[in-house]
Write a protein that holds these residues in place. Structure first.
Motif, PDB file in Angstrom:
ATOM      1  N   GLU A   1     -34.755  66.328  42.252  1.00 19.04           N
ATOM      2  CA  GLU A   1     -35.042  65.907  40.877  1.00 19.04           C
ATOM      3  C   GLU A   1     -34.106  66.629  39.903  1.00 19.04           C
ATOM      4  O   GLU A   1     -33.516  66.024  39.009  1.00 19.04           O
ATOM      5  N   LEU A   2     -33.959  67.949  40.175  1.00 19.57           N
ATOM      6  CA  LEU A   2     -33.090  68.761  39.315  1.00 19.57           C
ATOM      7  C   LEU A   2     -31.656  68.269  39.392  1.00 19.57           C
ATOM      8  O   LEU A   2     -30.959  68.169  38.378  1.00 19.57           O
ATOM      9  N   ASP A   3     -31.227  67.953  40.617  1.00 17.59           N
ATOM     10  CA  ASP A   3     -29.862  67.454  40.808  1.00 17.59           C
ATOM     11  C   ASP A   3     -29.657  66.165  40.007  1.00 17.59           C
ATOM     12  O   ASP A   3     -28.618  65.980  39.366  1.00 17.59           O
ATOM     13  N   ARG A   4     -30.691  65.330  40.116  1.00 24.50           N
ATOM     14  CA  ARG A   4     -30.596  64.049  39.413  1.00 24.50           C
ATOM     15  C   ARG A   4     -30.450  64.308  37.907  1.00 24.50           C
ATOM     16  O   ARG A   4     -29.581  63.741  37.250  1.00 24.50           O
ATOM     17  N   ARG A   5     -31.324  65.221  37.445  1.00 24.75           N
ATOM     18  CA  ARG A   5     -31.292  65.495  36.008  1.00 24.75           C
ATOM     19  C   ARG A   5     -29.997  66.158  35.585  1.00 24.75           C
ATOM     20  O   ARG A   5     -29.426  65.840  34.542  1.00 24.75           O
ATOM     21  N   ARG A   6     -29.527  67.074  36.471  1.00 26.92           N
ATOM     22  CA  ARG A   6     -28.276  67.759  36.150  1.00 26.92           C
ATOM     23  C   ARG A   6     -27.125  66.748  36.059  1.00 26.92           C
ATOM     24  O   ARG A   6     -26.316  66.765  35.131  1.00 26.92           O
ATOM     25  N   ALA A   7     -27.126  65.830  37.071  1.00 27.66           N
ATOM     26  CA  ALA A   7     -26.072  64.820  37.091  1.00 27.66           C
ATOM     27  C   ALA A   7     -26.149  63.970  35.815  1.00 27.66           C
ATOM     28  O   ALA A   7     -25.125  63.647  35.202  1.00 27.66           O
ATOM     29  N   TYR A   8     -27.411  63.685  35.434  1.00 31.90           N
ATOM     30  CA  TYR A   8     -27.600  62.855  34.242  1.00 31.90           C
ATOM     31  C   TYR A   8     -27.071  63.591  33.009  1.00 31.90           C
ATOM     32  O   TYR A   8     -26.306  63.041  32.214  1.00 31.90           O
ATOM     33  N   ILE A   9     -27.454  64.864  32.899  1.00 33.54           N
ATOM     34  CA  ILE A   9     -27.020  65.655  31.740  1.00 33.54           C
ATOM     35  C   ILE A   9     -25.502  65.797  31.739  1.00 33.54           C
ATOM     36  O   ILE A   9     -24.833  65.674  30.701  1.00 33.54           O
ATOM     37  N   GLU A  10     -24.957  65.988  32.954  1.00 33.75           N
ATOM     38  CA  GLU A  10     -23.497  66.105  33.048  1.00 33.75           C
ATOM     39  C   GLU A  10     -22.827  64.829  32.552  1.00 33.75           C
ATOM     40  O   GLU A  10     -21.825  64.877  31.834  1.00 33.75           O
ATOM     41  N   THR A  11     -23.418  63.703  32.973  1.00 39.85           N
ATOM     42  CA  THR A  11     -22.855  62.426  32.541  1.00 39.85           C
ATOM     43  C   THR A  11     -22.912  62.323  31.023  1.00 39.85           C
ATOM     44  O   THR A  11     -21.939  61.903  30.379  1.00 39.85           O
ATOM     45  N   VAL A  12     -24.077  62.725  30.472  1.00 42.20           N
ATOM     46  CA  VAL A  12     -24.210  62.669  29.011  1.00 42.20           C
ATOM     47  C   VAL A  12     -23.143  63.540  28.367  1.00 42.20           C
ATOM     48  O   VAL A  12     -22.420  63.108  27.454  1.00 42.20           O
ATOM     49  N   VAL A  13     -23.038  64.777  28.903  1.00 38.61           N
ATOM     50  CA  VAL A  13     -22.067  65.725  28.336  1.00 38.61           C
ATOM     51  C   VAL A  13     -20.647  65.180  28.464  1.00 38.61           C
ATOM     52  O   VAL A  13     -19.839  65.295  27.547  1.00 38.61           O
ATOM     53  N   GLU A  14     -20.368  64.520  29.617  1.00 38.08           N
ATOM     54  CA  GLU A  14     -19.023  63.998  29.841  1.00 38.08           C
ATOM     55  C   GLU A  14     -18.714  62.834  28.912  1.00 38.08           C
ATOM     56  O   GLU A  14     -17.572  62.637  28.531  1.00 38.08           O
ATOM     57  N   THR A  15     -19.779  62.067  28.594  1.00 39.77           N
ATOM     58  CA  THR A  15     -19.495  60.826  27.876  1.00 39.77           C
ATOM     59  C   THR A  15     -19.661  60.912  26.360  1.00 39.77           C
ATOM     60  O   THR A  15     -19.147  60.055  25.660  1.00 39.77           O
ATOM     61  N   ILE A  16     -20.377  61.929  25.863  1.00 36.76           N
ATOM     62  CA  ILE A  16     -20.553  61.919  24.398  1.00 36.76           C
ATOM     63  C   ILE A  16     -19.209  62.094  23.697  1.00 36.76           C
ATOM     64  O   ILE A  16     -18.290  62.736  24.226  1.00 36.76           O
ATOM     65  N   ALA A  17     -19.166  61.500  22.499  1.00 28.09           N
ATOM     66  CA  ALA A  17     -17.899  61.508  21.766  1.00 28.09           C
ATOM     67  C   ALA A  17     -17.630  62.872  21.148  1.00 28.09           C
ATOM     68  O   ALA A  17     -16.485  63.238  20.908  1.00 28.09           O
ATOM     69  N   ALA A  18     -18.708  63.620  20.902  1.00 23.66           N
ATOM     70  CA  ALA A  18     -18.520  64.939  20.293  1.00 23.66           C
ATOM     71  C   ALA A  18     -18.064  65.948  21.341  1.00 23.66           C
ATOM     72  O   ALA A  18     -18.353  65.790  22.518  1.00 23.66           O
ATOM     73  N   GLY A  19     -17.370  66.964  20.866  1.00 20.69           N
ATOM     74  CA  GLY A  19     -16.959  68.028  21.782  1.00 20.69           C
ATOM     75  C   GLY A  19     -18.137  68.961  22.034  1.00 20.69           C
ATOM     76  O   GLY A  19     -18.984  69.148  21.159  1.00 20.69           O
ATOM     77  N   LEU A  20     -18.215  69.501  23.272  1.00 16.35           N
ATOM     78  CA  LEU A  20     -19.334  70.387  23.603  1.00 16.35           C
ATOM     79  C   LEU A  20     -18.808  71.600  24.350  1.00 16.35           C
ATOM     80  O   LEU A  20     -18.022  71.478  25.289  1.00 16.35           O
ATOM     81  N   LEU A  21     -19.235  72.741  23.886  1.00 20.59           N
ATOM     82  CA  LEU A  21     -18.809  73.976  24.529  1.00 20.59           C
ATOM     83  C   LEU A  21     -20.040  74.863  24.637  1.00 20.59           C
ATOM     84  O   LEU A  21     -20.754  75.047  23.660  1.00 20.59           O
ATOM     85  N   SER A  22     -20.322  75.341  25.861  1.00 18.01           N
ATOM     86  CA  SER A  22     -21.499  76.209  25.984  1.00 18.01           C
ATOM     87  C   SER A  22     -21.082  77.589  26.444  1.00 18.01           C
ATOM     88  O   SER A  22     -20.122  77.755  27.201  1.00 18.01           O
ATOM     89  N   ILE A  23     -21.802  78.553  25.924  1.00 18.43           N
ATOM     90  CA  ILE A  23     -21.513  79.963  26.225  1.00 18.43           C
ATOM     91  C   ILE A  23     -22.787  80.554  26.803  1.00 18.43           C
ATOM     92  O   ILE A  23     -23.869  80.359  26.225  1.00 18.43           O
ATOM     93  N   ASP A  24     -22.686  81.233  27.919  1.00 18.70           N
ATOM     94  CA  ASP A  24     -23.913  81.778  28.512  1.00 18.70           C
ATOM     95  C   ASP A  24     -24.283  83.114  27.864  1.00 18.70           C
ATOM     96  O   ASP A  24     -23.590  83.576  26.949  1.00 18.70           O
ATOM     97  N   ARG A  25     -25.370  83.674  28.363  1.00 20.52           N
ATOM     98  CA  ARG A  25     -25.900  84.902  27.774  1.00 20.52           C
ATOM     99  C   ARG A  25     -24.874  86.034  27.768  1.00 20.52           C
ATOM    100  O   ARG A  25     -24.872  86.899  26.918  1.00 20.52           O
ATOM    101  N   ASN A  26     -23.960  85.987  28.764  1.00 22.08           N
ATOM    102  CA  ASN A  26     -22.989  87.078  28.894  1.00 22.08           C
ATOM    103  C   ASN A  26     -21.706  86.803  28.136  1.00 22.08           C
ATOM    104  O   ASN A  26     -20.727  87.519  28.301  1.00 22.08           O
ATOM    105  N   GLY A  27     -21.718  85.701  27.330  1.00 22.52           N
ATOM    106  CA  GLY A  27     -20.540  85.430  26.520  1.00 22.52           C
ATOM    107  C   GLY A  27     -19.435  84.711  27.276  1.00 22.52           C
ATOM    108  O   GLY A  27     -18.281  84.719  26.857  1.00 22.52           O
TER     109      GLY A  27
END
Ligand code: ADP
Length: 779
Positions: free
Chosen positions: A434-460
């Motif tokens: 289920e998690l994989d499915r959701r991750r893949a889905y989120i990845e697809t969303v992240v890959e396809t949105i027109a806006a730029g996205l950059l994430s930084i983890d807790r350690n910078g």
């Protein structure tokens, strides 16, 4: 008990036999090869047939007991005297001895078989064989020495006893006793015969048989009986008439009444001595008949004298006993060596039985320990192979029983945990899918949105950078992903990113937005950046996500639209004064050609209108050019509170109906700004507030120093009409106005000044009514 068990017996059957051990060994290895562990929980089966050793023992023990009993019976007393062959009881003893011998041999064979088995089991290192061997060795060791000693002593004693028993002394005593008994018997006969002869002689000499001498005869015979000590004297005539009878009154009645006529007849007919032995109930009567010759004629018989001797029963029995014993003694003496052999054999059988019992006991005790241990070992092996369903079904009550119980409980627990684990694993797998499915889905969303996205983890560390981000910033994700954000922002000149990241780190706010400019391959790109803090369900910080948009195109479009609006408005504003100018000029021209008498008055009026309208045109153009050519800020370190106070002083004087509630933070340090431009900001904000309240009401002005973010925060609030949600976005766009006489440039200029000072301005609604404008400036 080790014996010839069937090879088909299962491992669960009890018994320390090698065959069985081998069988279970094969079962284990066989099942190991097939990947399935042996079943250890088969119910224990009893051996259906009587095992040979029991059979032998059951026969041997009574046989030994009988041997012992009969040997005791047979040796002292004999049955048939004068028999040359051994007595029947003795033959029975011999038969039993042979049976013992057979039992002995069989037991010895079984014992040897057990020992050989034990030896081979030890050599093959079968489970429990070492322990069993030690136990058997201990049992044999403990029993062997006393048993052997006992056997030696017993056989020595037997040897001695038999020798003593058949010694010459005993032999002589037996023989003498026998002779005495025999002579006693002969003595009675001799006494009778000799007495009869002597009396016969006397009767003949004295001629006492004459009828006239009868009284004398009677007296003489009574005297003679006493004299010779015999039981009785009877005198018969030649015609077998009883002449006299002198009888011992002490002799039991009936004995002397035994018939005598036959003996008398014999003597008369044979004219010589005869003896007879007659048996009575109380004893034996020995009679001797002697003929008495007539005194005148030699060849004639005058009578017969019969003398009786009495042997009482007791004496008789003793004599017979001695005789019989002597006979038996003679027989047994002939069997001396077989008896010795039998006794030795008896001792040997007992010895072997003790040894056998010790061995058997060793096996028995070892079995009660090794069989459960072997089962435990097999079950452990099965568990090691992964079969947790094994249960040991052994009936042990001691510590091994506890061990087995614990083992069974352990496997049960293990199985339970295994099931739980499997369940957990299954649900985990499902969750993962289920998690994989959701991750893949989120990845697809992240890959396809027109806006730029950059994430930084807790350690910078930058963890995500999507393709739109790559496109907007002209950077490939490989160059920045998995690197510290600070390093990346510095390397690629992403100052806006750094600013948002810094502020979000310093501030507790969950989101922040900023507009700024970045250099993309030498071209300035205007971007809008929204930073959000990521939190998990437990509200734990996960890092930040920055979403950004390229505003260049948007701004271009907005600018075009704004300038179109500007052109429309400018045209409109120019058209408005142009009409009175045109009308005034036309009126002036008409009056001039008409040579109107009031031309001077009209001239004055028209030129006034023209000058005024041109003046307003000029003002408008001035305003416009002011916005177009906003001078570069003249930065200086100074007090913001002071500037605000300065502007407020002017406003307090000009607007008596407005109450100014001022709250300036005294801790606000001096900052770098352009004094005139900041005054303009204040003037614009105050003007708008006053206009929104229709020149009456309260205005709140405050400054605050945000020490964490190191920023000065200024807010101007009123209780006017407020701002609709729709307008909030548009307020800062040039020429947006809701006022009839408004230019729509005031807030546009304010925002430009604030952003030029590296600050931000926001508009929102005041509670319960009115609007709030808040801007911040770096300290
Ligand atoms: P102008 O004042 O010339 O209209 P501004 O740019 O100063 O131009 O203002 C733009 C618009 O923003 C105004 O027309 C008004 O509708 C709205 N506005 C500005 N300040 C306020 C305020 N304090 N309360 C309500 N509306 C405001």
């Amino acid at each position: 008990m080790p014996d010839s068990e069937q090879p088909s017996r299962s491992l669960s059957s009890a018994g320390p036999g090698l065959a069985e051990r081998r069988v279970s060994g094969i079962e284990s290895s066989g099942s190991a090869a097939s990947g399935k562990p042996p079943r250890s929980n088969e119910p224990e089966r009893k051996a259906p047939q009587l095992r040979p050793v029991w059979f032998v023992l059951i026969l041997l023990i009574p046989s030994l007991a009988l041997t012992f009993y009969y040997s005791q019976m047979a040796v002292p007393g004999g049955g048939e005297a004068d028999s040359f062959l051994p007595t029947t009881s003795y033959a029975f003893v011999l038969l039993l001895l042979n049976l013992d011998l057979i039992g002995f041999v069989v037991l010895t064979l079984l014992l040897s078989r057990n020992l050989i088995k034990a030896y081979f089991e030890r050599r093959h290192r079968l489970v429990g064989s070492g322990f069993r061997t030690k136990l058997i060795a201990a049992f044999i060791g403990f029993s062997l020495i006393p048993t052997i000693l006992l056997a030696i002593v017993a056989s020595g004693l037997v040897n001695k006893a038999v020798d003593v028993w058949f010694s010459d002394q005993i032999d002589r005593v037996m023989k003498d006793s026998y002779e005495v008994a025999r002579m006693q018997h002969a003595g009675h006969i001799a006494l009778a015969v000799n007495s009869a002869r002597a009396i016969g002689q006397e009767l003949f000499r004295e001629d006492m048989l004459m009828s006239e001498q009868r009284d004398l005869l009677i007296a003489a015979m009574a005297r003679k009986r006493m004299e010779y000590g015999v039981a009785g004297i009877e005198v018969f005539s030649s015609k077998m008439e009883t002449l006299t009878k002198a009888l011992d009154a002490d002799i039991p009645a009936g004995v002397l009444d035994l018939p005598v006529s036959q003996l008398v007849l014999q003597v008369i007919n044979g004219k010589q001595e005869f003896t007879s032995v007659q048996e009575a109930q109380t004893g034996r009567l020995v009679r001797a008949g002697v003929p008495v010759a007539a005194g005148n004629n030699r060849g004639e018989l005058a009578g017969v004298v019969v003398v009786e001797a009495y042997v009482p029963e007791s004496l008789l029995t003793k004599m017979e006993g001695i005789g019989r014993q002597y006979e038996e003694y003679k027989q047994i003496k002939a069997m001396k060596n077989p008896i010795k052999a039998g006794a030795y054999l008896f001792v040997a059988v007992v010895t072997v039985m003790i040894l056998f019992s010790a061995t058997w006991f060793g096996f028995y005790v070892a079995r009660s320990i090794t069989v459960p241990i072997q089962r435990l070992a097999e079950a452990t092996e099965a568990v090691a192979q992964g079969d947790l369903s094994v249960k040991i079904d052994a009936k042990a009550t001691d510590e091994i029983g506890t061990l087995i119980e614990s083992f069974n409980r352990m496997t049960g627990d293990l199985q339970g945990s295994k099931f739980k684990l499997e369940d957990a694993n299954r649900s985990l797998r499902q969750t993962n899918v289920e998690l994989d499915r959701r991750r893949a889905y989120i990845e697809t969303v992240v890959e396809t949105i027109a806006a730029g996205l950059l994430s930084i983890d807790r350690n910078g560390i930058i963890t995500t950078f999507n393709p739109s981000g790559e496109r907007i910033l002209g950077l490939s994700a490989d160059r920045i992903r998995d690197r510290p954000a600070n390093e990346v922002f510095k390397e690629f000149g992403l100052d806006v990113f750094q600013a948002v990241y810094d502020r979000m780190q310093a501030d507790a706010r969950d989101d922040w937005s900023l507009e700024g400019q970045v250099d993309v391959q030498g071209k300035p790109v205007k971007i809008r950046l929204n930073g959000s803090r990521m939190r998990d369900e437990a509200n734990k910080d996960l890092g930040y996500v920055l979403i950004f948009d390229d505003l260049t195109e948007l701004i271009k479009a907005q600018k075009v639209a704004a300038w179109q609006e500007v052109a429309r408005r400018v045209a409109h504003e120019i058209k408005n004064p142009l009409t009175p100018i045109q009308l005034s000029a036309q009126r002036l021209r008409k009056k001039f050609f008409e040579k109107s008498p009031d031309f001077d008055k009209i001239f004055d009026e028209a030129t006034n209108v023209i000058v005024t309208e041109v003046g307003s045109l000029k003002h408008m153009v001035d305003e416009f050019s002011k916005f177009a050519r906003l001078p570069a800020p003249q930065m200086a370190r100074q007090s913001l509170n002071e500037v605000i106070e300065e502007v407020l002083t002017l406003y307090r004087a000009a607007h008596k109906d407005i109450a100014f509630c001022v709250e300036l933070d005294e801790d606000l340090p001096v900052l770098n700004f352009d004094r005139e431009q900041l005054k303009r900001v204040c003037v614009n904000l105050f003007d708008n507030a006053i206009q929104a309240m229709n020149h009456t009401g309260r205005v709140w002005v405050s400054t605050k120093y945000d020490t964490k973010r190191k920023r000065a925060i200024v807010s101007v609030a009123d209780e006017g009409i407020g701002i609709t949600l729709e307008d909030q976005e548009k307020l800062f766009v040039p020429y947006f106005t809701r006022k009839k006489t408004g230019t729509g440039l005031g807030l546009a200029i304010v925002r430009r000044i604030i952003t030029d000072h590296d600050g931000q301005i926001q508009a929102s609604n005041n509670q319960p009514k009115g609007a709030v404008f808040t801007f911040d400036l770096p300290v």
